[in-house]
Enzyme design. Structure first.
Site, PDB file in Angstrom:
ATOM      1  N   HIS A  17       0.855  -1.205   0.000  1.00 41.41           N
ATOM      2  CA  HIS A  17       0.000   0.000   0.000  1.00 41.41           C
ATOM      3  C   HIS A  17       0.892   1.257   0.000  1.00 41.41           C
ATOM      4  O   HIS A  17       0.624   2.219  -0.718  1.00 41.41           O
ATOM      5  CB  HIS A  17      -0.875   0.063   1.255  1.00 41.41           C
ATOM      6  CG  HIS A  17      -1.897  -1.036   1.386  1.00 41.41           C
ATOM      7  ND1 HIS A  17      -2.060  -1.758   2.535  1.00 41.41           N
ATOM      8  CD2 HIS A  17      -2.831  -1.500   0.515  1.00 41.41           C
ATOM      9  CE1 HIS A  17      -3.055  -2.635   2.373  1.00 41.41           C
ATOM     10  NE2 HIS A  17      -3.527  -2.503   1.157  1.00 41.41           N
ATOM     11  N   LYS A  41     -18.438  -6.531   6.830  1.00 43.11           N
ATOM     12  CA  LYS A  41     -17.180  -7.265   6.657  1.00 43.11           C
ATOM     13  C   LYS A  41     -16.441  -7.285   7.990  1.00 43.11           C
ATOM     14  O   LYS A  41     -16.298  -6.244   8.639  1.00 43.11           O
ATOM     15  CB  LYS A  41     -16.340  -6.550   5.587  1.00 43.11           C
ATOM     16  CG  LYS A  41     -15.366  -7.471   4.886  1.00 43.11           C
ATOM     17  CD  LYS A  41     -14.726  -6.747   3.720  1.00 43.11           C
ATOM     18  CE  LYS A  41     -13.315  -7.270   3.500  1.00 43.11           C
ATOM     19  NZ  LYS A  41     -12.585  -6.484   2.516  1.00 43.11           N
ATOM     20  N   ARG A  90      -1.940  -6.209  -8.236  1.00 40.45           N
ATOM     21  CA  ARG A  90      -0.836  -7.116  -7.930  1.00 40.45           C
ATOM     22  C   ARG A  90      -0.685  -8.191  -8.994  1.00 40.45           C
ATOM     23  O   ARG A  90       0.401  -8.573  -9.363  1.00 40.45           O
ATOM     24  CB  ARG A  90      -1.091  -7.814  -6.590  1.00 40.45           C
ATOM     25  CG  ARG A  90      -0.716  -6.971  -5.421  1.00 40.45           C
ATOM     26  CD  ARG A  90      -1.335  -7.517  -4.181  1.00 40.45           C
ATOM     27  NE  ARG A  90      -2.773  -7.343  -4.225  1.00 40.45           N
ATOM     28  CZ  ARG A  90      -3.561  -7.406  -3.179  1.00 40.45           C
ATOM     29  NH1 ARG A  90      -3.056  -7.680  -2.005  1.00 40.45           N
ATOM     30  NH2 ARG A  90      -4.851  -7.208  -3.288  1.00 40.45           N
ATOM     31  N   SER A 128      -2.737  -7.653   3.104  1.00 42.73           N
ATOM     32  CA  SER A 128      -3.009  -7.529   4.544  1.00 42.73           C
ATOM     33  C   SER A 128      -3.265  -8.907   5.145  1.00 42.73           C
ATOM     34  O   SER A 128      -2.874  -9.176   6.282  1.00 42.73           O
ATOM     35  CB  SER A 128      -4.225  -6.628   4.767  1.00 42.73           C
ATOM     36  OG  SER A 128      -3.978  -5.343   4.267  1.00 42.73           O
TER      37      SER A 128
HETATM   38  P1  ADP Z   1      -5.873  -6.230   0.578  1.00 40.04           P
HETATM   39  O1  ADP Z   1      -6.584  -6.706   1.808  1.00 40.04           O
HETATM   40  O2  ADP Z   1      -6.049  -7.179  -0.581  1.00 40.04           O
HETATM   41  O3  ADP Z   1      -4.462  -5.837   0.809  1.00 40.04           O
HETATM   42  P2  ADP Z   1      -7.041  -3.506   0.416  1.00 40.04           P
HETATM   43  O4  ADP Z   1      -8.507  -3.271   0.270  1.00 40.04           O
HETATM   44  O5  ADP Z   1      -6.448  -3.077   1.704  1.00 40.04           O
HETATM   45  O6  ADP Z   1      -6.750  -5.032   0.073  1.00 40.04           O
HETATM   46  O7  ADP Z   1      -6.255  -2.836  -0.789  1.00 40.04           O
HETATM   47  C1  ADP Z   1      -6.484  -1.527  -1.208  1.00 40.04           C
HETATM   48  C2  ADP Z   1      -5.896  -1.322  -2.565  1.00 40.04           C
HETATM   49  O8  ADP Z   1      -4.483  -1.549  -2.535  1.00 40.04           O
HETATM   50  C3  ADP Z   1      -6.417  -2.223  -3.675  1.00 40.04           C
HETATM   51  O9  ADP Z   1      -6.485  -1.444  -4.858  1.00 40.04           O
HETATM   52  C4  ADP Z   1      -5.366  -3.290  -3.792  1.00 40.04           C
HETATM   53  O10 ADP Z   1      -5.332  -3.859  -5.087  1.00 40.04           O
HETATM   54  C5  ADP Z   1      -4.109  -2.478  -3.520  1.00 40.04           C
HETATM   55  N1  ADP Z   1      -2.998  -3.280  -2.991  1.00 40.04           N
HETATM   56  C6  ADP Z   1      -3.012  -4.084  -1.907  1.00 40.04           C
HETATM   57  N2  ADP Z   1      -1.802  -4.662  -1.728  1.00 40.04           N
HETATM   58  C7  ADP Z   1      -1.003  -4.228  -2.741  1.00 40.04           C
HETATM   59  C8  ADP Z   1       0.354  -4.497  -3.136  1.00 40.04           C
HETATM   60  N3  ADP Z   1       1.114  -5.353  -2.459  1.00 40.04           N
HETATM   61  N4  ADP Z   1       0.815  -3.864  -4.234  1.00 40.04           N
HETATM   62  C9  ADP Z   1       0.013  -3.024  -4.930  1.00 40.04           C
HETATM   63  N5  ADP Z   1      -1.260  -2.744  -4.624  1.00 40.04           N
HETATM   64  C10 ADP Z   1      -1.777  -3.331  -3.549  1.00 40.04           C
END
Ligand code: ADP
Length: 161
Positions: A17, A41, A90, A128
């Site tokens: 992130h 959720k 990703r 996460s």
């Molecule tokens: P997650 O639980 O899958 O990490 P989030 O809802 O917190 O999902 O993710 C928010 C945004 O950040 C989404 O657009 C997700 O695709 C992106 N994201 C999450 N992890 C990464 C990563 N490692 N690299 C790039 N983008 C990411």
């Protein structure tokens, strides 16, 4: 002024992130990292905890703000006068869902554009959920989450065992 919103659960924030936040903050005048509050959720960290972790992690990025929203993202965008949604990709597995969301958001508000940023290959495996799984089992989550929030996240996850 161009304002973008980076929405997500951030449960908790990871270095994947952070990479997107840093890169997007260089492109836009203002970037709002928006934590989704979804009563349907189950999340591990509260909205306040998630926002606090992000706040600490982005302390050195002056044009990044932290907020949360419940309900439709396009309504939140309007209320903050933001034009662009930022999403990280990703893998192909992220694509289908994000594609659908982007088209739906465009239908709801044709003035809002979604922009996708490719992950840094170093973080392509990082989510996460992975952080929570490893942390809960007592594994080291250093290098997976920002250093400033590492002790807090590690402590909370170890306590969940
Ligand atoms: P997650 O639980 O899958 O990490 P989030 O809802 O917190 O999902 O993710 C928010 C945004 O950040 C989404 O657009 C997700 O695709 C992106 N994201 C999450 N992890 C990464 C990563 N490692 N690299 C790039 N983008 C990411």
């Amino acid at each position: 002024m161009k304002t973008a919103v980076y929405p997500g659960s951030f449960d908790p924030i990871t270095n994947g992130h952070m990479d997107i936040i840093k890169r997007a903050s260089r492109i836009f005048d203002k970037l709002i990292v928006a934590v989704v509050r979804n009563p349907n959720k189950v999340s591990t960290f509260t909205v306040n905890e998630r926002m606090e972790f992000i706040r600490k992690a982005v302390a050195e990025l002056p044009n990044v703000e932290i907020d949360y929203f419940e309900g439709l993202l396009v309504d939140f965008m309007k209320s903050r006068n933001a034009q662009v949604i930022i999403k990280g990709l990703r893998a192909i597995s992220d694509f289908e869902y994000e594609f659908q969301m982007a088209l739906m958001n465009r239908k709801l508000d044709p003035n809002i554009e979604t922009m996708f940023m490719m992950t840094n290959y170093k973080y392509s495996y990082l989510s996460s959920s992975v952080v929570k799984e490893i942390g809960r089992l007592g594994g080291c989550i250093g290098e997976l989450v920002p250093d400033v929030v590492l002790p807090d996240i590690q402590k909370r996850l170890t306590g969940l065992k």
